[in-house]
Scaffold this motif. Structure first.
Motif, short mmCIF file in Angstrom:
data_model
loop_
_atom_site.label_atom_id
_atom_site.label_comp_id
_atom_site.label_asym_id
_atom_site.label_seq_id
_atom_site.Cartn_x
_atom_site.Cartn_y
_atom_site.Cartn_z
N GLY A 144 1.18 -1.54 0.05
CA GLY A 144 0.02 -0.18 0.25
C GLY A 144 1.38 1.57 0.14
N LEU B 73 -3.18 11.85 -2.83
CA LEU B 73 -4.16 10.56 -4.45
C LEU B 73 -6.02 10.88 -4.69
N GLU C 219 -5.88 5.85 -9.88
CA GLU C 219 -6.81 5.15 -10.58
C GLU C 219 -5.69 3.76 -10.68
N THR C 220 -6.51 2.59 -9.95
CA THR C 220 -5.58 1.57 -10.25
C THR C 220 -6.69 0.37 -11.06
N LEU D 53 -8.67 4.24 -6.09
CA LEU D 53 -7.50 4.18 -5.05
C LEU D 53 -8.61 4.51 -4.10
N THR D 54 -8.72 3.75 -2.76
CA THR D 54 -9.19 4.31 -1.50
C THR D 54 -7.85 4.89 -0.17
N ALA E 196 -6.16 1.45 1.76
CA ALA E 196 -4.96 1.47 1.09
C ALA E 196 -3.50 2.41 1.85
N LEU F 217 -0.99 -3.77 -3.25
CA LEU F 217 -1.42 -3.26 -4.64
C LEU F 217 -0.24 -4.09 -5.44
N ASP G 179 0.26 -1.09 -10.44
CA ASP G 179 -0.47 -0.26 -9.67
C ASP G 179 0.19 0.37 -8.64
N VAL H 289 0.43 4.53 -8.93
CA VAL H 289 -0.11 5.07 -7.44
C VAL H 289 1.40 6.89 -7.57
N ARG I 253 -11.99 -3.93 1.21
CA ARG I 253 -11.20 -2.63 1.05
C ARG I 253 -11.54 -2.51 -0.63
N PHE J 278 -14.01 -0.27 -3.88
CA PHE J 278 -13.27 0.38 -4.48
C PHE J 278 -13.86 1.86 -4.82
#
Ligand code: ATP
Length: 648
Positions: free
Chosen positions: A67, A94, A98-99, A104-105, A108, A148, A152, A156, A213, A215
């Protein structure tokens, strides 16, 4: 050996890059250590001001398999506002990253405070951040759940790099890192949006069923972050992520405010479930939010004010029963509706639930959703019955739930909370009484972002009949309607959508509402079995035995008696059984059994609905039964087993 050589190469490079910074030696060591992690898929970014980073900014951010780590290098223990400030700053940068699994929330992200080796202060998780010494850094970089994948992590890290000049890549350069491709993947081609969405869903399905988790999609993300100038509502059919968003929004607000936050609801089992879900979403913020059943909130509040008000259900039942025994009063009522429960609802939900205190008030109330019109004359009869119930209550010195809510409301109006909540979220708002709604409004206030109502009229399982304006709540179009169903596979959603579960009465004040049949299924497939025959028990048991994962199944009933019956049947058939009241996240060892009322907030791979014959000639009761049914069916993600009983 290549690894060692590569590490050594990176370490030397780190020495060179960090030389000019005049870092304290221990910080130099930590950053070198981070630098070397490039070989293991981490993308460190260094704050350009380090070692003179502003107090509430991270010194570095590491993006990698585990993360995003928001790293503060500190000699002293920072206060929670400092580490939260650094966290929020990074989270805001952040926003929108996008992943391959969607946005992304914040789940992470983690704030990690690294101290020098000789630090003797508090270590471990403080609620806001994880405090470690430099010697423990290895553990943090290596152990933990992979959040991730390499592509990803790179995306990020790029996103962060592009969003600020304050953070700069350490040991990696955006243009030197080759884009990773899956074997056989065409280079440079643009994907169709549809392909991307399908891919996202496919990946979502690979995740463990209870994985929280998730998205958020764009509409959901908008609701989480929007600023509402007054009370707002989220509505949408079952499974569209209303509760998920409510929790994300609480986490979002928790980071931007300092006061306490409240999650409340009329459903007794829901606060505990929501707290557990919130814990996995934002563990460090869990202490900021009070998750509490509205009735409990009222009881605790009154107790704090020195006027304890407890409800003894047995005494309340006895009071109602004693009134019900008065044939002279009850006879005319029975001619209208025979069911005792109908008149109990009339008192609980219409008369007391709406805070009506005199016959004139009752004469004037519209009684929406309660069936045929009651004449003035007849309302006098009902009022007499109600007065008898009140007399029986006071003879026993008992209070019912409405009394407690009304007392809390009066006390709050007399003397408001000394420390108001920064915001309140009400889930399953369609099932509150008007009194409950007024209390919520009094608790939260109606300032910007202070009150969020979450619900769906089509899932109402208790008699309603109010409008928000009666509780002095004005939405002025604030809020969102969600349409994309993430829970139920297409076949389950189709079947549940066939139900005529309309709610013509409670649409939460005329805003647009979307019936379940118009929800857009995200998950394909699913299986619906409609069974009919002679031996329902044997059929259900056998269907349960044939499931791949019988433990993620629930048998849902309308009544407690039916739930008890099925508990016995399943135990006799050798299943471990757990009542829905005792649902625990991850408690996967048993088949659950319970009533629909207890099923709010939970979902299962497979739902079993045994037949429970309950015929009624009244349209609004039929509609209410269909709404129950709809709630029950939409708890199923993959499989739905519906028994039609003997008559098919
Ligand atoms: N964007 C998303 N991506 C993947 N899964 C999602 C997303 N949004 C919600 N979900 C999942 O969909 C399911 C339903 O979400 P949630 O319980 O919040 O819906 P709801 O609208 O509150 O449902 P109900 O009204 O039936 O209680 C949950 O398993 C949740 O994790």
């Amino acid at each position: 050996m290549t690894g060692t050589f590569r590490h050594e190469q990176l370490r030397r490079q780190a020495e060179r890059e960090l030389r000019g910074r005049l870092l304290p030696p221990w910080q130099n060591r930590v950053l070198q250590r981070c630098f070397v992690e490039v070989a293991n898929g981490w993308f460190p970014l260094l704050n350009q001001f380090t070692p003179h980073t502003p107090r509430n900014r991270p010194d570095a951010v590491l993006v990698g398999p585990l993360g995003v780590l928001v790293v503060l290098l500190r000699e002293e223990e920072p206060d929670w506002e400092t580490s939260r400030g650094a966290f929020v700053w990074t989270a805001e940068l952040l926003a929108g990253a996008e992943t391959s699994q969607g946005m992304l929330t914040e789940a992470a992200l983690r704030a990690v405070v690294v101290h020098p080796a000789e630090f003797r202060g508090r270590r471990g998780f403080s609620g806001e951040h994880l405090a470690i010494t430099e010697a423990e850094l290895d553990r943090v970089l290596v152990r933990g759940e992979h959040l991730l994948d390499p592509g990803d992590a790179r995306t990020v890290a790029h996103h962060l790099d592009n969003r600020t000049f304050d953070l700069a890549p350490l040991g990696w350069q955006a243009h030197l890192i080759p884009a990773q491709r899956e074997p056989g993947q065409r280079g440079g081609a643009l994907f169709e949006v549809g392909d991307l969405r399908r891919e996202r869903v496919r990946r979502a399905l690979d995740r463990p069923f209870r994985d929280w988790r998730i998205f958020l999609d764009d509409t959901q993300l908008g609701v989480v972050r929007r600023r509402y100038s007054g009370p707002a509502r989220i509505t949408g059919p079952a499974g569209t992520g209303k509760s998920v968003i409510a929790l994300h929004r609480l986490a979002y607000l928790a980071r931007r405010t300092t006061g306490p936050l409240l999650f409340t609801t009329h459903v007794a089992s829901l606060p505990r479930i929501a707290r557990e879900q919130f814990r996995s979403l934002a563990p460090h913020l869990v202490s900021r939010v009070e998750f509490v059943h509205l009735h409990r909130w009222a009881r605790d509040f009154l107790a704090d004010r020195g006027c304890a008000a407890e409800v003894d259900e047995e005494l309340v039942d006895a009071a109602f029963e004693a009134a019900w025994q008065r044939d002279d009063l009850v006879e005319p009522l029975r001619d209208f509706r025979a069911a005792r429960s109908y008149w109990r609802d009339e008192i609980d939900r219409v008369i007391k639930g709406r805070g009506i205190r005199c016959l004139d008030g009752y004469q004037a109330v519209p009684r929406k959703g309660r069936g045929q019109h009651l004449s003035r004359e007849f309302r006098c009869r009902v009022w007499e019955f109600y007065c008898e119930y009140e007399r029986q209550l006071s003879e026993r010195g008992a209070l019912d739930h409405n009394n407690v809510l009304m007392r809390a409301l009066a006390e709050l109006e007399r003397d408001p909370l000394p420390r108001p909540y920064a915001a309140a979220v009400v889930d399953e708002v369609q099932d509150l009484t008007l009194n409950g709604l007024r209390l919520v409004r009094a608790i939260s206030g109606d300032g910007p972002d202070q009150l969020l109502l979450v619900g769906d009229g089509q899932q109402q399982v208790y008699a309603g009949g109010w409008r928000l304006s009666e509780a002095d709540i004005s939405l002025r179009g604030r809020g969102e309607v969600l349409r994309r169903n993430y829970r139920n596979r297409a076949a389950v959603l189709d079947r549940a959508g066939e139900l005529d579960a309309i709610n013509r009465f409670d649409d939460l004040d005329g805003g647009p509402s979307v019936p379940l049949r118009s929800a857009l299924p995200v998950l394909p497939g699913g299986r619906v079995v409609e069974w009919s025959g002679d031996d329902q028990e044997q059929a259900l048991v056998s269907a349960l035995r044939h499931l791949d994962d019988a433990t993620d199944a629930v048998v849902l009933t309308r009544t407690h008696q039916a739930a008890e019956h099925w508990e016995r049947v399943l135990r006799a058939a050798g299943f471990a059984v757990r009542r829905l009241e005792h649902w625990e996240p991850g408690a996967a060892e048993a088949v659950h059994v319970g009533t629909v009322h207890r099923a709010k907030g939970v979902e299962f791979r497979s739902v079993f609905l045994p037949a429970e014959h309950h015929h009624t000639a009244h349209r609004e009761e039929r509609e209410a039964l269909h709404r129950h049914r709809l709630v029950a069916m939409t708890r199923a993600r993959d499989n739905l087993w519906i028994s039609r009983g003997r008559d098919g």
